[in-house]
Write an enzyme that holds these catalytic residues in place. Structure first.
Site, PDB file in Angstrom:
ATOM      1  N   ASN A 167      84.408  16.921  24.118  1.00  0.00           N
ATOM      2  CA  ASN A 167      84.862  18.142  23.461  1.00  0.00           C
ATOM      3  C   ASN A 167      85.404  17.751  22.097  1.00  0.00           C
ATOM      4  O   ASN A 167      86.543  17.300  21.970  1.00  0.00           O
ATOM      5  CB  ASN A 167      85.944  18.818  24.306  1.00  0.00           C
ATOM      6  N   THR A 168      84.593  17.900  21.061  1.00  0.00           N
ATOM      7  CA  THR A 168      84.995  17.439  19.729  1.00  0.00           C
ATOM      8  C   THR A 168      86.108  18.282  19.135  1.00  0.00           C
ATOM      9  O   THR A 168      86.815  17.822  18.234  1.00  0.00           O
ATOM     10  CB  THR A 168      83.796  17.440  18.772  1.00  0.00           C
ATOM     11  N   CYS A 187      74.633  21.806  13.849  1.00  0.00           N
ATOM     12  CA  CYS A 187      73.370  22.547  13.812  1.00  0.00           C
ATOM     13  C   CYS A 187      73.396  23.731  14.778  1.00  0.00           C
ATOM     14  O   CYS A 187      73.574  23.550  15.988  1.00  0.00           O
ATOM     15  CB  CYS A 187      72.202  21.619  14.170  1.00  0.00           C
ATOM     16  N   ASP A 190      77.519  27.792  18.124  1.00  0.00           N
ATOM     17  CA  ASP A 190      77.776  29.097  18.730  1.00  0.00           C
ATOM     18  C   ASP A 190      78.468  29.986  17.694  1.00  0.00           C
ATOM     19  O   ASP A 190      79.525  29.625  17.163  1.00  0.00           O
ATOM     20  CB  ASP A 190      78.670  28.917  19.953  1.00  0.00           C
ATOM     21  N   THR A 265      65.414  20.591  15.733  1.00  0.00           N
ATOM     22  CA  THR A 265      66.309  21.027  16.803  1.00  0.00           C
ATOM     23  C   THR A 265      65.632  22.116  17.627  1.00  0.00           C
ATOM     24  O   THR A 265      64.765  22.840  17.130  1.00  0.00           O
ATOM     25  CB  THR A 265      67.634  21.566  16.243  1.00  0.00           C
TER      26      THR A 265
END
Length: 291
Positions: A167-168, A187, A190, A265
């Site tokens: 969890n950054t 990228c 959310d 991506t």
């Protein structure tokens, strides 16, 4: 009742498939995404029972990048070992295995790993790490990297790519030292459309200070989204931070990582299929001012 049984059977089938993939060493079959499905969103403020190092120097990277492990020199046989009570030996923390390079590129919220897999061969001398909070998605990327490494035994591709469940928003400085990173990719994050959920956006006043901390001067934050409102939000917040300046459009388009970020991506490919527009902004880490 019938619907519940079908869901349970499907869940069990996914678990069995993933367990089989992870139990086989050297398997070169690429994992199938349908067996790693998970909810698209995760609440970053929830307790996800994550494991993280208290300090970056205590992070053991050897399992992610085994080809870069450095063997410590063996202790001289004539040098007696220090006398330490056995109970203290048991409680002493294990020293992590060293690797010959530092991780220098981080893909925050790497999803199913499309950017990681594309960047790996183009930056073969650089260690690249994907950070993902969702369990099944992280497992997919782990199995994908393992399979690609098995397929490319001769070329040694993808040895410089790894993925970590993290969890950054909470623990980024636990993994990276000050000025360690050269590139941070964000990228298609959310968008959290509802105003009350804007605090969960991965670009914010507080988090930008952490990106500035882990990035070296001259390092770059790469952002891309197909949501105009989110693009404006990220530009506004990074522009307002004194440690960043926006990269010019000419320099942005000359960066080969931008083309990869646009096309490789999974979300980028989805936007392409739906003829959507992608909004890109890059921000460079400035030198710290003199005290």
């Amino acid at each position: 009742m019938g619907g519940d049984k079908i869901k349970k059977d499907k869940r069990q089938k996914r678990e069995d498939y993933r367990a089989a993939m992870r139990s086989q060493e050297g398997i070169s079959e690429l994992p199938r995404k349908k067996f790693y499905r998970q909810r698209a969103h995760a609440n970053p403020f929830s307790d996800h029972q994550l494991i993280y190092p208290p300090h970056p120097d205590q992070m053991d990277w050897s399992s992610l990048y085994p080809d870069y492990v450095v063997d410590d020199e063996p202790q001289d046989q004539h040098t007696p070992a220090p006398e330490t009570p056995s109970d203290q030996q048991d409680l002493a923390p294990l020293r992590p295995k060293r690797i010959s390079k530092d991780v220098e590129v981080a893909d925050i919220g790497c999803g199913f790993g499309g950017l990681l897999i594309a960047l790996g061969p183009t930056m073969p001398e650089t260690l690249i790490l994907g950070l993902e909070i969702r369990v099944s998605v992280t497992q997919f990327v782990e199995d994908r990297i393992k399979a690609l490494r098995a397929q490319d035994q001769d070329t040694k591709l993808y040895r410089n790519v790894g993925v970590l469940r993290a969890n950054t928003m909470k623990f980024l400085p636990n993994f990276f030292r000050k000025g360690q990173l050269a590139k941070v990719f964000i990228c298609f994050p959310d968008p959290h459309f509802k105003t009350r959920k804007h605090k969960q956006r991965i670009v914010s006043t507080t988090l930008n200070a952490e990106y500035a901390y882990v990035l070296r001067p001259g390092g770059v934050v790469y952002t891309i989204t197909d949501v105009p409102d989110l693009h404006e939000w990220m530009v506004q917040h990074l522009d307002a931070h004194p440690s960043f300046e926006r990269v010019s459009e000419a320099e942005q388009e000359a960066d080969p990582c931008v083309a990869i970020m646009r096309t490789e991506t999974e979300e980028g490919k989805k936007v392409e299929r739906h003829k959507g527009q992608k909004y890109v902004a890059l921000f460079k880490r400035l030198e710290d001012p003199a005290w």
